[in-house]
Motif scaffolding. Structure first.
Motif, PDB file in Angstrom:
ATOM      1  N   GLU A 218      10.696   4.003  15.019  1.00 12.26           N
ATOM      2  CA  GLU A 218      11.589   2.892  14.698  1.00 12.26           C
ATOM      3  C   GLU A 218      12.752   3.481  13.913  1.00 12.26           C
ATOM      4  O   GLU A 218      12.551   4.078  12.860  1.00 12.26           O
ATOM      5  CB  GLU A 218      10.836   1.817  13.909  1.00 12.26           C
ATOM      6  N   THR A 219      13.954   3.363  14.453  1.00 10.49           N
ATOM      7  CA  THR A 219      15.121   4.068  13.924  1.00 10.49           C
ATOM      8  C   THR A 219      15.474   3.674  12.493  1.00 10.49           C
ATOM      9  O   THR A 219      15.686   4.543  11.647  1.00 10.49           O
ATOM     10  CB  THR A 219      16.347   3.848  14.838  1.00 10.49           C
ATOM     11  N   GLN A 220      15.553   2.390  12.211  1.00 16.47           N
ATOM     12  CA  GLN A 220      16.015   1.952  10.894  1.00 16.47           C
ATOM     13  C   GLN A 220      15.070   2.389   9.783  1.00 16.47           C
ATOM     14  O   GLN A 220      15.512   2.884   8.753  1.00 16.47           O
ATOM     15  CB  GLN A 220      16.198   0.441  10.855  1.00 16.47           C
ATOM     16  N   SER A 221      13.767   2.231   9.986  1.00 22.39           N
ATOM     17  CA  SER A 221      12.809   2.616   8.942  1.00 22.39           C
ATOM     18  C   SER A 221      12.423   4.084   9.018  1.00 22.39           C
ATOM     19  O   SER A 221      11.755   4.584   8.118  1.00 22.39           O
ATOM     20  CB  SER A 221      11.539   1.760   9.053  1.00 22.39           C
ATOM     21  N   ARG A 222      12.835   4.761  10.105  1.00 23.01           N
ATOM     22  CA  ARG A 222      12.495   6.166  10.312  1.00 23.01           C
ATOM     23  C   ARG A 222      10.981   6.369  10.242  1.00 23.01           C
ATOM     24  O   ARG A 222      10.486   7.228   9.524  1.00 23.01           O
ATOM     25  CB  ARG A 222      13.216   7.050   9.311  1.00 23.01           C
ATOM     26  N   THR A 223      10.270   5.555  11.028  1.00 19.37           N
ATOM     27  CA  THR A 223       8.812   5.519  11.016  1.00 19.37           C
ATOM     28  C   THR A 223       8.258   5.814  12.401  1.00 19.37           C
ATOM     29  O   THR A 223       8.652   5.169  13.375  1.00 19.37           O
ATOM     30  CB  THR A 223       8.334   4.125  10.559  1.00 19.37           C
ATOM     31  N   LEU A 224       7.333   6.776  12.476  1.00 24.72           N
ATOM     32  CA  LEU A 224       6.612   7.055  13.712  1.00 24.72           C
ATOM     33  C   LEU A 224       5.577   5.954  13.896  1.00 24.72           C
ATOM     34  O   LEU A 224       4.701   5.769  13.054  1.00 24.72           O
ATOM     35  CB  LEU A 224       5.935   8.429  13.634  1.00 24.72           C
ATOM     36  N   THR A 225       5.712   5.192  14.976  1.00 24.48           N
ATOM     37  CA  THR A 225       4.881   4.001  15.163  1.00 24.48           C
ATOM     38  C   THR A 225       3.910   4.093  16.340  1.00 24.48           C
ATOM     39  O   THR A 225       2.914   3.371  16.366  1.00 24.48           O
ATOM     40  CB  THR A 225       5.773   2.758  15.374  1.00 24.48           C
ATOM     41  N   HIS A 226       4.210   4.923  17.339  1.00 26.44           N
ATOM     42  CA  HIS A 226       3.381   5.022  18.537  1.00 26.44           C
ATOM     43  C   HIS A 226       3.282   6.485  18.962  1.00 26.44           C
ATOM     44  O   HIS A 226       4.264   7.226  18.873  1.00 26.44           O
ATOM     45  CB  HIS A 226       4.001   4.252  19.710  1.00 26.44           C
ATOM     46  N   LEU A 227       2.117   6.854  19.484  1.00 27.06           N
ATOM     47  CA  LEU A 227       1.904   8.200  20.011  1.00 27.06           C
ATOM     48  C   LEU A 227       1.552   8.139  21.488  1.00 27.06           C
ATOM     49  O   LEU A 227       0.923   7.181  21.940  1.00 27.06           O
ATOM     50  CB  LEU A 227       0.749   8.891  19.285  1.00 27.06           C
TER      51      LEU A 227
END
Length: 183
Positions: A109-118
């Motif tokens: 997720e670009t805004q939060s800079r969070t890896l969300t799915h693999l």
């Protein structure tokens, strides 16, 4: 093993239906630095058994059909993962040939800079095929990245090949391309 990276073909012209305002253009450039930094860090840390990696940077996933790959009961990194170093370490580790999670695309997720799915199988709509440029990628990973980058709320799609070549797509065009010293 550390790998050096040299940039080539920087900023191929990106066509947009509407010319961005100065504020929108500044936001695009600011957002772009995170994917570039992350991809460069992964490239520097990759091992000899690196299989390559595909990353979707998104603000929404409603228009992108996808499904999990692999055994859903197998041990996997706990998500979400925040921070460029933690994300880079995770993606380097799972992009190793010995990892059950090395295939597919990973999502941030670009805004939060969070890896969300693999390890996601992506199925971009075939309607994007009519909009493709004449000079198309020949590999499935690159073609998927190009077509996924054309979907609403997909900000960028970044690829690192097994040899260390980095390609970043946006709106169906190569935004940046870099190659390792080994190419």
């Amino acid at each position: 093993m550390a790998h050096k990276v040299r940039l080539i073909n920087l900023f191929q012209r990106e066509t947009m239906a509407i010319t961005p305002t100065i504020q929108e253009h500044s936001m695009i450039l600011a957002d772009k630095s995170f994917p570039n930094l992350l991809l460069t860090q992964i490239n520097l840390w990759r091992s000899n058994s690196f299989t390559g990696v595909g990353i979707v940077f998104y603000s929404g996933l409603e228009e992108l059909p996808s499904a999990s790959l692999g055994n859903l009961n197998a041990a996997s990194p706990r998500l979400p993962i925040l921070g460029i170093s933690a994300i880079a370490r995770t993606l380097v580790k799972i992009s190793d040939i010995a990892s059950p999670w090395h295939d597919g695309f990973h999502m941030i997720e670009t805004q939060s800079r969070t890896l969300t799915h693999l390890s996601r199988f992506l199925a971009p709509p075939l309607s994007t095929l009519s909009q493709l440029p004449d000079n198309r990628p020949s590999g499935a990973r690159q073609m998927t990245a190009l077509t996924v980058s054309m979907i609403k709320d997909i900000d960028y799609v970044g690829i690192i090949g097994t040899t260390g070549e980095i390609v970043v797509y946006r709106n169906g065009y190569i935004l940046e391309k870099a190659a390792s010293d080994h190419e």
